[in-house]
Write an enzyme that holds these catalytic residues in place. Sequence first.
Site, PDB file in Angstrom:
ATOM      1  N   VAL A  32       0.795  -1.219   0.000  1.00 15.95           N
ATOM      2  CA  VAL A  32       0.000   0.000   0.000  1.00 15.95           C
ATOM      3  C   VAL A  32       0.831   1.274   0.000  1.00 15.95           C
ATOM      4  O   VAL A  32       0.282   2.354  -0.182  1.00 15.95           O
ATOM      5  CB  VAL A  32      -0.978   0.053   1.192  1.00 15.95           C
ATOM      6  CG1 VAL A  32      -2.121  -0.899   0.963  1.00 15.95           C
ATOM      7  CG2 VAL A  32      -0.275  -0.227   2.486  1.00 15.95           C
ATOM      8  N   TYR A  46      12.605   4.382   4.109  1.00 15.59           N
ATOM      9  CA  TYR A  46      13.201   3.252   4.799  1.00 15.59           C
ATOM     10  C   TYR A  46      12.280   2.047   4.959  1.00 15.59           C
ATOM     11  O   TYR A  46      12.636   1.067   5.569  1.00 15.59           O
ATOM     12  CB  TYR A  46      13.781   3.677   6.157  1.00 15.59           C
ATOM     13  CG  TYR A  46      12.761   3.932   7.251  1.00 15.59           C
ATOM     14  CD1 TYR A  46      12.307   2.882   8.046  1.00 15.59           C
ATOM     15  CD2 TYR A  46      12.281   5.206   7.513  1.00 15.59           C
ATOM     16  CE1 TYR A  46      11.396   3.098   9.051  1.00 15.59           C
ATOM     17  CE2 TYR A  46      11.361   5.429   8.515  1.00 15.59           C
ATOM     18  CZ  TYR A  46      10.934   4.370   9.283  1.00 15.59           C
ATOM     19  OH  TYR A  46      10.023   4.594  10.276  1.00 15.59           O
ATOM     20  N   VAL A 101       8.648  -0.322   3.325  1.00 15.98           N
ATOM     21  CA  VAL A 101       7.532  -0.568   2.425  1.00 15.98           C
ATOM     22  C   VAL A 101       6.380  -1.026   3.303  1.00 15.98           C
ATOM     23  O   VAL A 101       6.581  -1.804   4.232  1.00 15.98           O
ATOM     24  CB  VAL A 101       7.864  -1.694   1.427  1.00 15.98           C
ATOM     25  CG1 VAL A 101       6.725  -1.897   0.451  1.00 15.98           C
ATOM     26  CG2 VAL A 101       9.136  -1.370   0.673  1.00 15.98           C
ATOM     27  N   VAL A 102       5.191  -0.528   3.050  1.00 16.07           N
ATOM     28  CA  VAL A 102       4.062  -0.913   3.892  1.00 16.07           C
ATOM     29  C   VAL A 102       3.116  -1.840   3.128  1.00 16.07           C
ATOM     30  O   VAL A 102       2.792  -1.594   1.970  1.00 16.07           O
ATOM     31  CB  VAL A 102       3.297   0.328   4.389  1.00 16.07           C
ATOM     32  CG1 VAL A 102       2.100  -0.083   5.226  1.00 16.07           C
ATOM     33  CG2 VAL A 102       4.215   1.209   5.197  1.00 16.07           C
ATOM     34  N   ASP A 142       6.892  15.524  15.612  1.00 16.79           N
ATOM     35  CA  ASP A 142       6.374  15.640  14.250  1.00 16.79           C
ATOM     36  C   ASP A 142       4.854  15.553  14.235  1.00 16.79           C
ATOM     37  O   ASP A 142       4.277  14.791  13.482  1.00 16.79           O
ATOM     38  CB  ASP A 142       6.990  14.569  13.343  1.00 16.79           C
ATOM     39  CG  ASP A 142       6.783  14.909  11.866  1.00 16.79           C
ATOM     40  OD1 ASP A 142       6.494  16.070  11.568  1.00 16.79           O
ATOM     41  OD2 ASP A 142       6.903  14.001  11.026  1.00 16.79           O
TER      42      ASP A 142
END
Lengths: 373, 309
Positions: A21, A26, A28-29, A137
């Site tokens: 998705v 750093y 990949v989901v 953040d």
Amino acid sequence: MDAVERENADRQKRWAKEQKVGEGTYAVVYRGREVATGRRIAIKKIKVGQFKDGLDMSAIREVKYLRELKHQNVIELLDVFSSKTNLNLVLEFLDSDLEMIIKDRSLVFLPADIKSWMAMTFRGLEFCHRNHILHRDLKPNNLLIASDGQLKLADFGLARDFADPGHKMTCQVITRWYRPPELLLNSRYYGSNVDIWSVGCIFAELMLRTPYLAGDSDINQLDTIFRALGTPTEQEWPGHTKLPNWHQPSTTYPKTPLRDLFTAASADTLSLLGKCLVYEPRKRISALEALNHPYFFAIPYPTHPSKLPRCAAQLASRAAEEAEGGDIDKMSTGPGVKAAEPNNRKRKLTSPEEFRVRSIARKLDFTKQANSP
Amino acid sequence: MSTTFYPLASLSQITKTPSREDGIPLELEEDLRAYGCKLIHEAGILLKQYTFLLFQNRKQVAVATAQILFQRFWYVTSMKQFGIGDIGMGALFLASKLEECPLRMRDLINVYDLLLQHSSHTLDLSPKPDSEFKYAPMSYFGSTFYDLKDALVVAEMQILKRLGFNVQVVLPYGSLINYLRVLGLTNREDVLARAWGYLNDALQTPVYALYQTPTIVCASIYLTTRHLRLSLPSKAPYCWWDLFDAEWEDLWSVCGYIMRLYRERTEEERVRVKRMVNKKEVRKWLEENVDSDANAKQDIAREKDSGSS
């Protein structure tokens, strides 16, 4: 095969990986499921070995802090396992984020809805601060929304624990629009109050439905802040002129009351907002004090999470979910889905496919940050 | 006061560590652990000299964290599989990131290269002990740097992976000050200095992977009071360590680990440890010293095991 690897293999079997998705610098989901229950999860596969400095700092930070934090309003790290050369983090799957909701023009926010989101944000943040962790953040697209409406703080890639007093920290943190003035002035010593400023900006954004202090460069950002809140005086913020990046601004903006911009807001609302956006960092309200602010005890009471507005994409993805396999809902709270239905009718359905990809991809898409801060 | 706890080794991991399963005797394993920690410590000291001043106090925290991660690692992995030198280097690298003072890979590799050269130098020189050590820097075009760099990246990964990302560490120093305050011992500077020293030395033993900090701090205070002949209430039902939730058996065991560190080593033992910084030497030693028959049997059993699963 030693004991560690055996255990690892067992853990790996608990999670099924489905389609990809999103991708970031750093990681990949992937979307996935817990094999035993069918619960939806996200698997973040960390790329290893291609970096010259070993494993990425943000990956290490994220895992370090998520391992420690368990709270209703903080994204949960369910498991960690490794495949041949990769590390995999198993996270809760969350369909949408606050930015998507803010941008969805078809939704109407009631003051009670905003109160509810703010309460959940402060609760999550208070938990982080109580455990000596700065998020660094906070912005609407790092506040993810679960299917039952709960808001969860995510993306701990910039988080760190409080440094010892006198230890310098980097001031290059927090997305520009949500960055407090002391960081813009390159202060290297700061504390949990930097996060509070960000929450203040998010609070304002929820009411305005557009970013409150949207500067287009670091210098312009400070100007934007001063124009909105007035140029700080020495009484208001002692010592700010001695910060490394301070230049005497050419124009001095007068203080305008928040009331002028936030015409519909109640007195409590403006009081809390004002306390989040105080120039002097030490006088800014703390997360704990904010939770005890009269705003949260006044009428209207916060909306129940399950009754909060949700965006079309989220509902569409849920609909698809139900169509493809009906057994997932045993994990989620039933009323949440039902309560959302009236909303569904009001809403124009924008192309759900595009949104669905964005829902998680956004969180990791660093290329986007280059264009918009 | 910090109430966070960190993961500990399980009973089965303690009774039969992976290295012991591979035939490395207990004393040798303890010595190798201690030597690996010593290298981490030395590397930390050397690195402090050429990094910026502002990182100084942070770096000590990173060294302690690295040593604790290093100790934990050997409860899930055998020394036959990874060398103490590589893992020590990886632990320090990882800890520097965890403690927000990231090291440059090249600095770390240079320092480890120097330390390893130094240790092999002391081995060679047994016959003529006064030849001076001279460091020969890595050749610019040689593969030493790249080999060490690969080893470093692998080690960092393996530590994270094998510890299942359990990298939280609680350091004992804050608790020590608090406990001494409670016990009214803060006016004695020698007490603080000695107890602090025991805590530092304990970093070379596995105790931080076995017990929570209160127990370890109590053990350091206990050793100190014994040494300085201070009397504290120590008869049941009034034992001072009860105040800090430490159990006597645990406390005594930590004392044992620390005291074993000070045992006089024979020359042979010392040389043996220095030689076994990498896994190749460990394997060679195992071949020479452990009944090869038993080894073969173990290997067969393992193959069967992995074949079936």
